[in-house]
Design a protein around this motif. Structure first.
Motif, PDB file in Angstrom:
ATOM      1  N   GLY A 105      93.928 -11.267 -24.511  1.00 11.81           N
ATOM      2  CA  GLY A 105      93.172 -11.155 -25.123  1.00 11.81           C
ATOM      3  C   GLY A 105      93.607 -11.909 -26.711  1.00 11.81           C
ATOM      4  N   GLY A 106      92.700 -12.199 -27.403  1.00  7.10           N
ATOM      5  CA  GLY A 106      93.492 -12.545 -28.971  1.00  7.10           C
ATOM      6  C   GLY A 106      92.066 -13.048 -29.929  1.00  7.10           C
ATOM      7  N   GLY A 107      91.968 -12.418 -30.502  1.00 11.27           N
ATOM      8  CA  GLY A 107      91.211 -12.385 -31.923  1.00 11.27           C
ATOM      9  C   GLY A 107      89.219 -11.936 -30.824  1.00 11.27           C
ATOM     10  N   VAL A 108      89.149 -12.847 -31.496  1.00 12.19           N
ATOM     11  CA  VAL A 108      87.454 -12.678 -30.929  1.00 12.19           C
ATOM     12  C   VAL A 108      87.575 -12.791 -29.061  1.00 12.19           C
ATOM     13  CG1 VAL A 108      86.250 -15.047 -31.016  1.00 12.19           C
ATOM     14  CG2 VAL A 108      84.808 -12.563 -31.593  1.00 12.19           C
ATOM     15  N   GLY A 109      88.211 -13.650 -28.208  1.00 11.92           N
ATOM     16  CA  GLY A 109      88.647 -13.628 -27.316  1.00 11.92           C
ATOM     17  C   GLY A 109      88.819 -12.169 -26.737  1.00 11.92           C
ATOM     18  N   ILE A 110      88.761 -11.105 -27.157  1.00 13.95           N
ATOM     19  CA  ILE A 110      89.004 -10.213 -26.253  1.00 13.95           C
ATOM     20  C   ILE A 110      87.307  -9.712 -26.036  1.00 13.95           C
ATOM     21  CG2 ILE A 110      89.280  -7.527 -26.811  1.00 13.95           C
ATOM     22  CD1 ILE A 110      91.146  -8.571 -29.953  1.00 13.95           C
ATOM     23  N   ALA A 111      86.595  -9.950 -26.498  1.00 11.51           N
ATOM     24  CA  ALA A 111      85.237  -9.788 -26.028  1.00 11.51           C
ATOM     25  C   ALA A 111      84.484 -10.535 -25.064  1.00 11.51           C
ATOM     26  CB  ALA A 111      84.282 -10.405 -26.940  1.00 11.51           C
ATOM     27  N   PRO A 112      85.316 -11.763 -24.577  1.00  8.94           N
ATOM     28  CA  PRO A 112      84.554 -12.550 -23.080  1.00  8.94           C
ATOM     29  C   PRO A 112      85.751 -12.436 -22.139  1.00  8.94           C
ATOM     30  CG  PRO A 112      85.240 -14.040 -25.080  1.00  8.94           C
ATOM     31  CD  PRO A 112      85.164 -13.076 -25.851  1.00  8.94           C
ATOM     32  N   LEU A 113      86.542 -10.744 -23.094  1.00  9.24           N
ATOM     33  CA  LEU A 113      87.297 -11.037 -21.868  1.00  9.24           C
ATOM     34  C   LEU A 113      87.110  -8.907 -21.374  1.00  9.24           C
ATOM     35  CD1 LEU A 113      90.448 -11.631 -20.384  1.00  9.24           C
ATOM     36  CD2 LEU A 113      91.308 -10.388 -22.714  1.00  9.24           C
ATOM     37  N   PHE A 114      86.178  -8.885 -22.165  1.00 12.93           N
ATOM     38  CA  PHE A 114      85.999  -7.121 -21.793  1.00 12.93           C
ATOM     39  C   PHE A 114      85.227  -6.530 -20.358  1.00 12.93           C
ATOM     40  CE2 PHE A 114      82.646  -4.016 -22.481  1.00 12.93           C
ATOM     41  CZ  PHE A 114      83.798  -3.251 -21.828  1.00 12.93           C
ATOM     42  N   PRO A 115      84.296  -7.918 -19.903  1.00 16.23           N
ATOM     43  CA  PRO A 115      84.257  -8.151 -18.582  1.00 16.23           C
ATOM     44  C   PRO A 115      83.824  -8.243 -17.307  1.00 16.23           C
ATOM     45  CG  PRO A 115      82.373  -9.949 -20.078  1.00 16.23           C
ATOM     46  CD  PRO A 115      83.897  -8.765 -20.752  1.00 16.23           C
ATOM     47  N   GLN A 116      85.764  -9.009 -17.808  1.00 17.95           N
ATOM     48  CA  GLN A 116      86.502  -9.525 -16.681  1.00 17.95           C
ATOM     49  C   GLN A 116      87.011  -7.885 -16.330  1.00 17.95           C
ATOM     50  OE1 GLN A 116      88.029 -13.501 -16.681  1.00 17.95           O
ATOM     51  NE2 GLN A 116      87.029 -13.747 -18.063  1.00 17.95           N
ATOM     52  N   ILE A 117      87.542  -7.187 -17.468  1.00 19.60           N
ATOM     53  CA  ILE A 117      88.672  -5.446 -17.299  1.00 19.60           C
ATOM     54  C   ILE A 117      88.096  -4.871 -17.159  1.00 19.60           C
ATOM     55  CG2 ILE A 117      89.844  -4.555 -18.584  1.00 19.60           C
ATOM     56  CD1 ILE A 117      90.336  -7.212 -20.819  1.00 19.60           C
ATOM     57  N   LYS A 118      86.842  -4.904 -17.371  1.00 17.41           N
ATOM     58  CA  LYS A 118      85.659  -3.662 -16.603  1.00 17.41           C
ATOM     59  C   LYS A 118      85.249  -4.177 -15.402  1.00 17.41           C
ATOM     60  CE  LYS A 118      80.587  -2.079 -17.765  1.00 17.41           C
ATOM     61  NZ  LYS A 118      80.248  -2.245 -18.966  1.00 17.41           N
TER      62      LYS A 118
END
Ligand code: FAD
Ligand code: FES
Ligand code: MG
Length: 277
Positions: A105-118
């Motif tokens: 994840g890069g920059g604010v792209g970390i936010a969309p990645l979070f539910p996938q990680i979880k």
């Protein structure tokens, strides 16, 4: 009307908002997004579902203040209402049945990645995560991701936290160290997703990227969010936003992203397509 339940600043100009939206929370899946309109006169913008709580009936969005609408949204407080909040839109990410996954994840792209990680972690998947930003202040959700991943690697452009350099430096190192992954998921700036995809192609690792073209209606009608994948045209709002990173035409996507640069320079630009004014 959708009530703001909670608001927190989690980085410089980066805001987390929890919004009461029980119907969306009941159905949302990782990878999906909502389209919102702050007021009757406002334009529609897409934001990813950064988290959902079905019991509480809430959707969390995390956004960076970059222009007219995100600044307008940032002015609202808990107890205020957002005029329209439509979703969940887009296809959920395909996350089931994976053994070992690398999320980047890069920059604010970390936010969309979070539910996938979880979601992956809660399924028992082995999930390694690399997140990067320009400096430590912009590195969001570090504790939450640490709690939901097997390994977390941090990178900052200025070296204020973790590796000094890009997330792609760490991707390269992990792949060279023979860390074998079944899937790589990259979310962030187009150039970052293009670089990750070209690295994983060499290793033949399936790679998903999340495309973020301009969206006007979010329902497949306007054609604004067109992307070319494997020589075919798709609409990111209904066919995506996730696509095969090895097949996406990134050069075209980068050109299309720059199309409205002049209009966006206008301080108060508010897209009036589909709005009443
Ligand atoms: P403007 O000054 O109007 O534009 C600034 C930049 O934002 C533009 O250069 C363009 O790249 C982008 N943008 C502007 N309007 C749109 C639009 N209608 N559709 C798409 N991009 C636009 N940002 C976040 O901070 N957090 C998120 O979780 C997030 N999720 C997204 C999910 C999807 C599927 C997409 C397509 C985009 C997402 N974005 C997210 C980007 C977000 O939509 C833009 O930052 C926002 O629309 C900017 O609006 P503005 O009026 O404040 O800025
Ligand atoms: Fe209009 Fe996708 S946003 S077709
Ligand atoms: Mg705008």
């Amino acid at each position: 009307m959708f009530e703001i339940m909670e608001k927190r600043t989690i980085g410089p100009g980066i805001i987390l908002m929890k919004v009461k939206a029980p119907l969306i929370a009941g159905k949302a899946m990782p990878g999906q997004f909502i389209m919102l309109r702050v007021s009757e006169e406002g334009e529609r913008i897409p934001l990813t579902v950064a988290d959902y709580d079905r019991g509480e009936g809430s959707i969390t969005i995390i956004f960076q203040e970059v222009g007219y609408t995100t600044k307008e949204l940032a002015r609202l407080s808990p107890g205020d209402f957002i005029r329209d909040f439509a979703g969940p839109l887009g296809m959920p990410s395909r996350l089931d049945g994976q053994g070992r996954v690398l999320c980047v994840g890069g920059g604010v792209g970390i936010a969309p990645l979070f539910p996938q990680i979880k979601y992956l972690y809660n399924q028992g998947t082995d999930v390694d995560v690399i997140i990067g930003a320009r400096s430590s202040d912009y590195l969001i959700l570090v504790d939450e991701i640490r709690d939901s991943s097997s390994n977390i690697y941090l990178a900052t452009d200025d070296g204020s936290l973790g590796h000094k350099g890009f997330v792609t430096d760490i991707v390269k190192r992990l792949l060279e160290d023979d860390n074998r992954y079944d899937l790589v998921i990259a979310v962030g700036p187009l150039v970052m997703m293009r670089a990750v995809s070209s690295m994983t192609k060499e290793y033949n690792i399936p790679t998903t990227v999340s495309m973020n073209p301009i969206m006007v209606d979010g329902t497949g009608m306007c054609g604004g969010c067109r992307v070319t994948v494997g020589g075919k045209v798709y609409y990111a709002c209904v066919d995506g936003p996730d696509f095969d990173g090895h097949l996406v035409d990134f050069d075209e996507a980068i050109r299309r992203q720059q199309m409205y640069r002049e209009e966006e320079k206008e301080a108060e630009h508010n897209c009036r397509i589909l709005s009443k004014i």
